[in-house]
Write a protein that holds these residues in place. Structure first.
Motif, short mmCIF file in Angstrom:
data_model
loop_
_atom_site.label_atom_id
_atom_site.label_comp_id
_atom_site.label_asym_id
_atom_site.label_seq_id
_atom_site.Cartn_x
_atom_site.Cartn_y
_atom_site.Cartn_z
N HIS A 27 29.52 39.04 101.31
CA HIS A 27 28.60 39.02 100.17
C HIS A 27 27.88 37.66 100.11
CE1 HIS A 27 26.82 40.22 96.45
NE2 HIS A 27 27.16 39.05 95.93
N MET A 28 28.62 36.59 100.36
CA MET A 28 28.02 35.25 100.35
C MET A 28 26.92 35.14 101.42
SD MET A 28 29.73 31.70 101.49
CE MET A 28 29.13 31.94 103.16
N VAL A 29 27.22 35.65 102.62
CA VAL A 29 26.25 35.62 103.72
C VAL A 29 25.00 36.40 103.31
CG1 VAL A 29 25.82 36.48 106.07
CG2 VAL A 29 27.98 35.33 105.53
N TYR A 30 25.23 37.56 102.71
CA TYR A 30 24.12 38.41 102.28
C TYR A 30 23.23 37.65 101.30
CZ TYR A 30 21.69 42.19 99.89
OH TYR A 30 20.72 42.97 99.35
N SER A 31 23.84 37.06 100.26
CA SER A 31 22.98 36.46 99.24
C SER A 31 22.29 35.20 99.77
CB SER A 31 23.75 36.21 97.94
OG SER A 31 24.74 35.27 98.17
N ARG A 32 22.95 34.43 100.63
CA ARG A 32 22.29 33.22 101.16
C ARG A 32 21.14 33.58 102.09
NH1 ARG A 32 27.18 28.89 102.19
NH2 ARG A 32 27.78 28.76 100.01
N LEU A 33 21.32 34.61 102.91
CA LEU A 33 20.25 34.97 103.85
C LEU A 33 19.12 35.75 103.18
CD1 LEU A 33 22.16 35.71 107.17
CD2 LEU A 33 20.75 33.73 106.62
N CYS A 34 19.44 36.45 102.06
CA CYS A 34 18.38 37.18 101.34
C CYS A 34 17.22 36.27 100.99
CB CYS A 34 18.94 37.78 100.05
SG CYS A 34 19.43 39.49 100.27
N ARG A 35 17.56 35.04 100.56
CA ARG A 35 16.52 34.06 100.21
C ARG A 35 15.62 33.80 101.41
NH1 ARG A 35 20.30 29.68 98.03
NH2 ARG A 35 21.69 31.34 97.44
N ARG A 36 16.21 33.72 102.57
CA ARG A 36 15.45 33.45 103.80
C ARG A 36 14.58 34.67 104.15
NH1 ARG A 36 12.47 30.21 106.08
NH2 ARG A 36 12.18 30.63 108.28
#
Ligand SMILES: C[S@@+](CC[C@H](N)C(=O)[O-])C[C@H]1O[C@@H](n2cnc3c(N)ncnc32)[C@H](O)[C@@H]1O
Length: 268
Positions: A27-36
């Motif tokens: 979930h953390m990976v998802y939310s951090r990369l969503c911004r990118r």
């Protein structure tokens, strides 16, 4: 983000940075990369993984910067700074060679190396002393912030008033680290996983709150390289939830997360 996308991202992060991303961090990976993805106007992770495959050189830096965890603060884990002040500074003051080298090896936005600078500056900033604090990190965004040395007031709340007055100047609605502390710190990008250009020897290496992201083989490699760069009477400081137990037998634990090399190295 499908399981296949996550596995691609996890493997790339591991091979490039050593950072282990278990399933629970999905979930953390998802939310951090969503911004990118939003910045690139890309709609789904499949497309983003393709971009990483096809244009890895251009995208890799952004990918890594998005995934690193950069939490830090001034005088974090203050026992290390007390050890510098109470044990090492009095000993170093008697040294004949007048040369001190400290390395903050995962310096994030600069609070750690500037805290070192503020601790050592009153004693070793002037001739004949030759003090340099090397501060490195993998993430180029945090290094840009660290070099600027600008911090909002809420980041300085725990600083003793006298350090605040001596080492920070108001600049608009933020505070800037003064030249007295800043001139001692040299920021460079460095991936702990790759080869290191420095020769050493260092008197202290700070490697705090980054080993937790690595697996044991990576930790072992890095710690053994630290030993090569550390002076025989140097020190290694690690983070509060980290240990060298089962990682290295080249160091003795001599205080709270404070290690000393236990054998002399034959440098010839
Ligand atoms: C949680 S911060 C720790 C900052 C500081 N040392 C402290 O304890 O407050 C971890 C830092 O390690 C950096 N990092 C992660 N992997 C790295 C690697 N392979 N090489 C160098 N730095 C890395 C991250 O970019 C991040 O800034």
């Amino acid at each position: 983000m499908t399981q296949a996308d996550f596995e691609f991202i996890r493997d790339l992060a591991y091979s490039q940075t050593g950072i282990v991303l278990p399933d629970r961090k999905r979930h953390m990976v998802y939310s951090r990369l969503c911004r990118r993805l939003r910045a690139l106007r890309i709609n789904d992770f499949r497309q983003y993984c393709l971009l990483l495959q096809q244009q890895q050189e251009q995208e890799l830096g952004h990918f890594i910067n998005a995934l690193t965890t950069n939490l830090t603060s001034f005088f974090r884990e203050k026992h290390h700074f007390e050890f510098l002040r109470d044990e090492l500074i009095p000993r170093w003051q008697k040294r004949a060679d007048k040369r001190l080298r400290i390395w903050s090896s995962a310096c994030s936005t600069g609070e750690e190396p500037y805290s070192i600078a503020m601790t050592l500056e009153p004693f070793f900033a002037k001739s004949p002393w030759d003090l340099k604090i090397l501060a490195t990190d993998l993430d180029t965004n945090v290094l840009t912030k660290a070099e600027a040395g600008l911090y909002p007031p809420e980041n300085l709340e725990n600083l003793p008033g006298k350090l605040m007055d001596k080492y920070f100047q108001p600049k608009g609605n933020v505070f800037k680290v003064t030249d007295d502390a800043q001139k001692l710190v040299f920021f460079r990008q460095l991936n702990l996983l790759e080869s290191w250009p420095m020769q050493g020897p260092f008197d202290v290496i700070f490697c705090r709150n980054v080993l937790i992201y690595f697996d044991n083989p990576t930790k072992k490699k890095i710690i053994s390289k630290f030993r090569q760069l550390l002076s025989d009477d140097g020190y290694l400081f690690i983070g509060h939830s980290e240990t060298l137990h089962h990682i290295s037998d080249e160091f003795d634990l001599i205080g709270q997360t404070i290690y000393r090399p236990n054998r002399r190295l034959n440098h010839f």
